[in-house]
Design a protein around this motif. Structure first.
Motif, PDB file in Angstrom:
ATOM      1  N   VAL A 124       0.843  -1.204   0.000  1.00  0.00           N
ATOM      2  CA  VAL A 124       0.000   0.000   0.000  1.00  0.00           C
ATOM      3  C   VAL A 124       0.865   1.236   0.000  1.00  0.00           C
ATOM      4  O   VAL A 124       0.458   2.310  -0.403  1.00  0.00           O
ATOM      5  CB  VAL A 124      -0.932   0.090   1.237  1.00  0.00           C
ATOM      6  CG1 VAL A 124      -2.137  -0.807   1.064  1.00  0.00           C
ATOM      7  CG2 VAL A 124      -0.189  -0.227   2.525  1.00  0.00           C
ATOM      8  N   ASN A 125       2.083   1.048   0.490  1.00  0.00           N
ATOM      9  CA  ASN A 125       2.979   2.184   0.603  1.00  0.00           C
ATOM     10  C   ASN A 125       4.227   1.911  -0.223  1.00  0.00           C
ATOM     11  O   ASN A 125       5.113   1.181   0.200  1.00  0.00           O
ATOM     12  CB  ASN A 125       3.341   2.386   2.075  1.00  0.00           C
ATOM     13  CG  ASN A 125       4.242   3.578   2.261  1.00  0.00           C
ATOM     14  OD1 ASN A 125       4.585   4.284   1.297  1.00  0.00           O
ATOM     15  ND2 ASN A 125       4.637   3.807   3.497  1.00  0.00           N
ATOM     16  N   THR A 126       4.262   2.513  -1.416  1.00  0.00           N
ATOM     17  CA  THR A 126       5.407   2.238  -2.289  1.00  0.00           C
ATOM     18  C   THR A 126       6.651   2.996  -1.842  1.00  0.00           C
ATOM     19  O   THR A 126       7.718   2.839  -2.406  1.00  0.00           O
ATOM     20  CB  THR A 126       5.084   2.571  -3.759  1.00  0.00           C
ATOM     21  OG1 THR A 126       4.462   3.840  -3.810  1.00  0.00           O
ATOM     22  CG2 THR A 126       4.150   1.525  -4.350  1.00  0.00           C
ATOM     23  N   TYR A 145       5.183  -2.204  -6.743  1.00  0.00           N
ATOM     24  CA  TYR A 145       3.990  -1.528  -7.269  1.00  0.00           C
ATOM     25  C   TYR A 145       3.000  -1.237  -6.149  1.00  0.00           C
ATOM     26  O   TYR A 145       2.969  -1.945  -5.138  1.00  0.00           O
ATOM     27  CB  TYR A 145       3.290  -2.419  -8.304  1.00  0.00           C
ATOM     28  CG  TYR A 145       4.115  -2.761  -9.505  1.00  0.00           C
ATOM     29  CD1 TYR A 145       4.129  -1.925 -10.621  1.00  0.00           C
ATOM     30  CD2 TYR A 145       4.875  -3.933  -9.543  1.00  0.00           C
ATOM     31  CE1 TYR A 145       4.890  -2.250 -11.738  1.00  0.00           C
ATOM     32  CE2 TYR A 145       5.638  -4.259 -10.657  1.00  0.00           C
ATOM     33  CZ  TYR A 145       5.636  -3.417 -11.753  1.00  0.00           C
ATOM     34  OH  TYR A 145       6.380  -3.731 -12.844  1.00  0.00           O
ATOM     35  N   HIS A 146       2.172  -0.234  -6.388  1.00  0.00           N
ATOM     36  CA  HIS A 146       1.093   0.054  -5.442  1.00  0.00           C
ATOM     37  C   HIS A 146       0.001  -1.012  -5.587  1.00  0.00           C
ATOM     38  O   HIS A 146      -0.192  -1.559  -6.663  1.00  0.00           O
ATOM     39  CB  HIS A 146       0.510   1.443  -5.701  1.00  0.00           C
ATOM     40  CG  HIS A 146      -0.454   1.871  -4.637  1.00  0.00           C
ATOM     41  ND1 HIS A 146      -1.822   1.767  -4.795  1.00  0.00           N
ATOM     42  CD2 HIS A 146      -0.250   2.343  -3.385  1.00  0.00           C
ATOM     43  CE1 HIS A 146      -2.412   2.194  -3.693  1.00  0.00           C
ATOM     44  NE2 HIS A 146      -1.472   2.544  -2.814  1.00  0.00           N
TER      45      HIS A 146
END
Lengths: 222, 222
Positions: A124-126, A145-146
């Motif tokens: 969720v946090n790139t 990747y997100h």
């Protein structure tokens, strides 16, 4: 040689262990070994070893034992990790959840030798610090990747195996999205039961249950 | 109620999963559930659930089902993780190898709720950056000792369970030292077979074998 049509999951698991043992023997230039010596050398159950290897028919040479390299190759083929058995390419793996655990899994050395290729990590946090820490090391430069891009990556790159290491409350929803996008095999590190279509295979690494097997043993000994 | 004398390891493993499911039901204020509903709700095999829970004799109330809290408590007792079943104290756990994986395990939330206490971490490098990173967070302020102090810590603190996450080539030697110092249960994350005395219980988290179960499944589907 005869090849078994269908073998049980427990047998598959043991074959993987035998394969690792055979690799060690190969490194030591041991070319043949009897099932008895094999079991003793690696602390395995010798009746079980004989039974499991009986699937492989003519592999044992009477009075000599098993040919190490031949048996190893055959097991790898059965396990589906020889290039010839997976269409000439390593299995495409995605790690979903690139936190502490996900990043530890990324480092797992086994991936290199066992016919797997990690092609992407999802979070969720790139900007996740854990992962950024890793990617400074070029060895682990796997694209991150997100989570909103996950399904697209799975489809575009034909990802086959997903490793799930997300927070508990997200596991079911994300696993469902993974399988809807085409993943048919999941290694689940999250301590929740997943509800997925029948054609999806899930293996669960359940640390709580493993620890309970130990505490049951310890408390039943006292 | 009757308590089983000896149950199989696979049953113990499943009981741990049932216990987690029962906790979820408790959170939802569900007080009773039939084995059929229980199996459906959590995607479990209902015949298996009935068979496993039959060990617990009179727990099912005819026409109503199982009492959730009662069954959960009984399972925890069997698993040895109720305080009353472990002598009033949580199980003392040591993590040997405080690298990436060891540090990820330290963060495993399950330890808090399941009657375990991590009392020490061991590494060859007590300046290990992974661990130092962790310990800045007071939540994870677990003492880190050098490997040369390991046996002393095990003896002085009566450590019961060891989690092994060291490099492959060190695993056997260190596991042997752990058990010589008094540890009787090991959760092994290292992909090697350990040779230890019969009175030591080892559970192996074997990621390669888990992945092979998936690749076997995928390649036998094609």
């Amino acid at each position: 040689m005869k090849t078994p049509k269908k073998i049980s999951e427990l047998t598959v698991y043991r074959l993987s262990i035998y394969e690792r043992c055979l690799e060690l023997l190969e490194k030591e230039k041991i070319t043949t070994i009897s099932s008895k010596e094999f079991a003793e050398r690696f602390g395995l159950n010798s009746a079980q070893v004989r039974k499991d290897l009986a699937y492989f028919g003519e592999f044992g040479v009477r009075g000599i034992g098993y040919e190490v390299t031949l048996l190893k190759t055959e097991i790898l083929r059965i396990l589906g990790v020889l290039e010839s058995s997976s269409g000439g390419e390593p299995w495409k793996v995605m790690i979903v959840g690139a936190g502490k655990l996900g990043s530890a899994i990324l480092r797992y050395e086994g991936f290199k030798s066992y016919g797997f290729k990690i092609i992407a990590a999802i979070d969720v946090n790139t900007e996740a610090s854990e992962y950024r820490l890793l990617s400074k090391d070029q060895k682990f430069a796997i694209p991150l990747y997100h989570v909103s891009e996950m399904e697209e990556v799975i489809r575009n790159q034909s990802v086959q195996i997903g490793i799930l290491a997300v927070p508990e409350e997200k596991a079911q929803e994300i696993a469902r999205k993974m399988t809807d996008a085409g993943i048919r095999a999941i290694l689940n590190f999250v301590p929740v039961q997943l509800f997925l279509p029948d054609y999806v295979k899930v293996r669960h690494i359940d640390m709580a249950a493993e620890l309970h097997c130990l505490t049951y043993f310890l408390s039943s000994q006292e």
